[in-house]
Design a protein around this motif. Structure first.
Motif, PDB file in Angstrom:
ATOM      1  N   ASP A 162     -52.955  -9.484  45.990  1.00 55.33           N
ATOM      2  CA  ASP A 162     -54.090 -10.155  45.338  1.00 55.33           C
ATOM      3  C   ASP A 162     -54.406  -9.471  44.016  1.00 55.33           C
ATOM      4  N   LEU A 163     -54.319  -8.128  44.032  1.00 56.46           N
ATOM      5  CA  LEU A 163     -54.607  -7.366  42.809  1.00 56.46           C
ATOM      6  C   LEU A 163     -53.651  -7.786  41.684  1.00 56.46           C
ATOM      7  N   LEU A 164     -52.370  -7.925  42.033  1.00 55.27           N
ATOM      8  CA  LEU A 164     -51.373  -8.312  41.013  1.00 55.27           C
ATOM      9  C   LEU A 164     -51.675  -9.712  40.474  1.00 55.27           C
ATOM     10  N   ARG A 165     -52.067 -10.613  41.380  1.00 54.23           N
ATOM     11  CA  ARG A 165     -52.384 -11.984  40.940  1.00 54.23           C
ATOM     12  C   ARG A 165     -53.558 -11.968  39.956  1.00 54.23           C
ATOM     13  N   HIS A 166     -54.580 -11.183  40.287  1.00 56.90           N
ATOM     14  CA  HIS A 166     -55.745 -11.142  39.398  1.00 56.90           C
ATOM     15  C   HIS A 166     -55.432 -10.422  38.089  1.00 56.90           C
ATOM     16  N   LEU A 167     -54.549  -9.417  38.155  1.00 61.26           N
ATOM     17  CA  LEU A 167     -54.140  -8.735  36.917  1.00 61.26           C
ATOM     18  C   LEU A 167     -53.451  -9.739  35.989  1.00 61.26           C
ATOM     19  N   ALA A 184     -56.323 -12.433  34.902  1.00 61.90           N
ATOM     20  CA  ALA A 184     -57.392 -11.919  34.032  1.00 61.90           C
ATOM     21  C   ALA A 184     -56.825 -11.192  32.815  1.00 61.90           C
ATOM     22  N   GLY A 185     -55.607 -10.646  32.954  1.00 64.52           N
ATOM     23  CA  GLY A 185     -55.067  -9.836  31.868  1.00 64.52           C
ATOM     24  C   GLY A 185     -54.000 -10.532  31.051  1.00 64.52           C
ATOM     25  N   LEU A 186     -52.829 -10.674  31.681  1.00 67.40           N
ATOM     26  CA  LEU A 186     -51.666 -11.188  30.954  1.00 67.40           C
ATOM     27  C   LEU A 186     -51.945 -12.540  30.298  1.00 67.40           C
ATOM     28  N   ARG A 187     -52.595 -13.431  31.054  1.00 65.76           N
ATOM     29  CA  ARG A 187     -52.847 -14.779  30.518  1.00 65.76           C
ATOM     30  C   ARG A 187     -53.943 -14.802  29.458  1.00 65.76           C
ATOM     31  N   ALA A 188     -54.676 -13.674  29.324  1.00 65.37           N
ATOM     32  CA  ALA A 188     -55.725 -13.624  28.293  1.00 65.37           C
ATOM     33  C   ALA A 188     -55.177 -13.018  26.992  1.00 65.37           C
ATOM     34  N   PHE A 189     -53.929 -12.540  27.027  1.00 63.94           N
ATOM     35  CA  PHE A 189     -53.375 -11.880  25.832  1.00 63.94           C
ATOM     36  C   PHE A 189     -53.357 -12.787  24.599  1.00 63.94           C
ATOM     37  N   MET A 248     -61.392  -4.033  35.984  1.00 63.21           N
ATOM     38  CA  MET A 248     -61.511  -2.684  35.407  1.00 63.21           C
ATOM     39  C   MET A 248     -60.200  -2.238  34.755  1.00 63.21           C
ATOM     40  N   LEU A 249     -59.082  -2.674  35.313  1.00 63.32           N
ATOM     41  CA  LEU A 249     -57.784  -2.266  34.749  1.00 63.32           C
ATOM     42  C   LEU A 249     -57.431  -3.060  33.489  1.00 63.32           C
ATOM     43  N   VAL A 250     -57.783  -4.340  33.463  1.00 65.62           N
ATOM     44  CA  VAL A 250     -57.351  -5.148  32.314  1.00 65.62           C
ATOM     45  C   VAL A 250     -58.254  -4.936  31.088  1.00 65.62           C
ATOM     46  N   MET A 251     -59.492  -4.550  31.331  1.00 64.71           N
ATOM     47  CA  MET A 251     -60.423  -4.466  30.188  1.00 64.71           C
ATOM     48  C   MET A 251     -59.982  -3.482  29.101  1.00 64.71           C
ATOM     49  N   PRO A 252     -59.556  -2.230  29.435  1.00 57.73           N
ATOM     50  CA  PRO A 252     -59.108  -1.340  28.356  1.00 57.73           C
ATOM     51  C   PRO A 252     -57.901  -1.905  27.609  1.00 57.73           C
TER      52      PRO A 252
END
Lengths: 263, 365
Positions: B148-153, B156-161, B257-261
């Motif tokens: 689940d963590l990987l899916r949210h990463l 929330a992260g990769l697709r927001a780049f 928390m991981l994707v924000m920085p």
């Protein structure tokens, strides 16, 4: 493959001036045929039931009848008109003469029950606001929801939502009402109350009902005539008076259905 | 081809209001107000000329009887009388005592205060549960669901780049252009790179990344969990003995928390590139811009910016999840939860940023 015609319990009645007329309807999604050659007529003022097991296409047939889907083949006439061909004002006029109660009620969540019922009146009539409210209160009273008029759909039970759905479907006093699974998921008392309501409205207001259901008790309580669809046969396997079919059906699936036996 | 119905009409004969024709929904609208005027003071309402009646027509008759006072209804045929009786019974049923929005002002203020307090209690409880769950995961890391963590990463992260890169570059360009006008008056255009660089690294990078996260991810968390709440899936989880905090909330919090920085850093870099393009346009070579940045940007500023972005991520995801889990009933509740998540996330980010500004000032960073 469809059953041989002589196997089916089809006792067709010739109806003069039918309210709904379906002729040789076939519905397929891609290569997947749901049903074929479905033909029936609904008489004015009767309660006509479309029944069958899960997945046989009952709800799809309802959506064909109200014009949400187009049949792969065949013709449908509603109140003497071809709903598929009707466009613009003619279609709007025809739609205002039929009401639909959806399985879940499909009430608008941001409106009170009273506002839900007032909406069709606002769209299709020239009644002043106070009159619309008065008329909407009558409809809610007819389904026993007068005291819930100011409540939001999220604040009422499933049975109340279905009754409110009927009140909204009746808002314009249409001569033809389609009900999708009106008693599914309801307790026997609420379900019997809803059946009684349908019978009363048919008797007192002369409304024609087309009801999709697989609730056996409801079918026997309200149905003047019915058709039965079957998934395996990919079409109709019975037509007639539900009580006659219960007592004299020859098709094994029809017999099993009415006698609540495992197929 | 519509059905033809007899025209509805009326006239008043002395103390009798005579209604006639088809009193049906389509017909009574245009005559409603006129019938009410004519009904005043009549003693009888004559329905002998009514050929057909539906419940809307019955409502017209009943309203005109009410307007008249104590008028007698007469002359109705059997079917007309049956519909009248149904409508009369329907209207006689008790109505709700009052509408939902008729609270007196004092009671309304009180109700608002109580709901605010309740929300505060729920939020505090949620915060407590999050801390307890976080501590439990530190002790037993296997409780964190890594799939689940990987899916949210990813979500929330990769697709927001792409969005982050686009907004960062545009913000860098806008800041550089806007600051070049006053700076030119003092011959200080050379200080545009440190101005834009410090603004981005310390403030704008984390702030805009947080707004992107609140708009894209906070609302998605609220909508997803809100739908699950409406569909009773959260209750089902609880009954199965599965803690929704561990299964649903924790992976989302950790992912945010991981994707924000990373998003903040991306925002900083793309902003600096945008600024560099403007500077090149103004005649300053990249080496000079880099030299200025090297001279003015500090590691403390960068770490401070990235550090607070982690807290922003935690706040946004927490508010999104809390809004979803405390959603009410019905489809409207999901929309309300998503709105509360975005608004709450952005407000919390700005408030936290203010607190960080005071803290960093005191620390001399």
């Amino acid at each position: 493959m469809a059953d041989a015609p002589e196997m089916a319990d089809i006792h067709r009645t010739r109806v003069e001036d039918p309210v709904v007329e379906a002729h040789d309807l076939t519905m397929a999604f891609g290569s997947n045929v749901l049903f074929r050659d479905v033909t029936f007529q609904v008489a004015r003022g009767e309660v006509f039931v479309i029944l069958g097991g899960s997945g046989c296409g009952k709800s799809t047939l309802l959506k064909l009848l109200i014009g949400l889907y187009r049949p792969s083949q065949g013709e449908i006439h509603i109140l003497g008109e071809d709903l598929q061909a009707a466009q613009g004002a003619a279609r709007r006029d025809l739609l205002s003469r039929l009401g639909v109660m959806w399985q879940s009620g499909a009430l608008f969540g941001s409106m009170t029950l009273l506002e839900n019922v007032m909406l069709p009146l606002e769209e299709h009539t020239r009644l002043p606001r106070a009159a619309r409210e008065e008329v909407a209160r009558v409809k809610l009273g007819l389904v026993g929801l007068s005291d819930a008029a100011n409540r939001l759909p999220a604040e009422i039970s499933g049975g109340m939502a279905k009754r409110a759905g009927i009140a909204r479907a009746m808002a314009l006093d249409p001569p033809l009402l389609f009900l999708d699974e009106p008693s599914a998921g309801l307790d026997p008392i609420t379900s019997a109350g809803l059946d009684q309501l349908i019978k009363d409205l048919a008797r007192d207001l002369g409304t024609t009902f087309v009801v999709v259901t697989h609730e056996l008790q409801s079918i026997l309580a309200i149905g003047d005539r019915c058709i039965m669809l079957d998934k395996q046969a990919q079409g109709m396997i019975a037509e007639g008076d539900p009580r006659e079919l219960r007592d004299h059906a020859t098709h094994p699936t029809v017999r099993a259905f009415f006698r609540r036996e495992a197929a | 081809m519509g059905e033809t119905v007899e025209q509805a009409g009326f006239d008043r004969q002395g103390e009798t209001l005579c209604l006639r024709g088809a009193l049906v929904t389509r017909q009574v609208g245009p005559i409603w107000d006129a019938v009410m005027k004519a009904a005043r003071g009549v003693r009888r309402v004559d329905l002998s000329g009514v050929s057909s009646l539906d419940t809307t027509g019955a409502a017209l008759v009943l309203r005109s009887v009410a307007v008249a006072g104590e008028a007698q209804v007469e002359g109705a045929s059997k079917p007309v009388a049956a519909v009248m009786e149904r409508a009369r019974t329907a209207l006689a049923a008790p109505r709700p005592a009052s509408g939902p929005d008729q609270l007196p002002l004092v009671a309304a203020v009180g109700a608002w205060g109580i709901s605010l307090l309740q929300r505060l209690v729920v939020s505090t409880g949620f915060l407590g549960e999050t801390v307890v769950m976080g501590a439990a995961v530190l002790r037993y890391p296997r409780r964190l669901r890594f799939n689940d963590l990987l899916r949210h990463l990813d979500e929330a992260g990769l697709r927001a780049f792409p969005l982050t890169l686009l907004l960062g570059t545009l913000i860098g360009v806008i800041l550089a252009f806007q600051s070049s006008i006053p700076m030119r008056q003092f011959g200080a255009e050379i200080y545009i790179p440190p101005l834009v660089g410090i603004s981005l690294v310390r403030e704008l990078g984390p702030l805009v990344a947080a707004i992107i996260l609140a708009g894209r991810t906070g609302s998605a968390f609220a909508a997803e969990l809100g739908t699950m709440t409406v569909n009773e899936e959260i209750d089902a989880l609880r009954i199965m003995g599965v803690d929704p905090m561990a299964m649903l909330v924790l992976p989302r919090l950790v992912a945010a928390m991981l994707v924000m920085p990373v998003l903040s850093l991306l925002m900083d870099l793309s902003g600096l590139i945008g600024m560099g393009v403007v500077m090149a346009n103004l005649g300053f070579p990249p080496a000079l811009v880099l030299n200025q940045l090297e001279q003015w940007l500090t590691l403390g500023g960068l770490v401070g910016g990235l550090g607070k972005s982690v807290i922003f991520g935690l706040a946004i995801a927490g508010i999104g999840c809390r809004s979803g889990l405390s959603a009410g009933r019905g489809p409207r509740a999901v929309g309300d939860a998503a709105t509360a998540a975005v608004v709450g996330g952005i407000v919390a980010t700005v408030v936290l940023d203010g607190l960080f500004a005071v803290l960093f000032y005191r620390l001399g960073w």
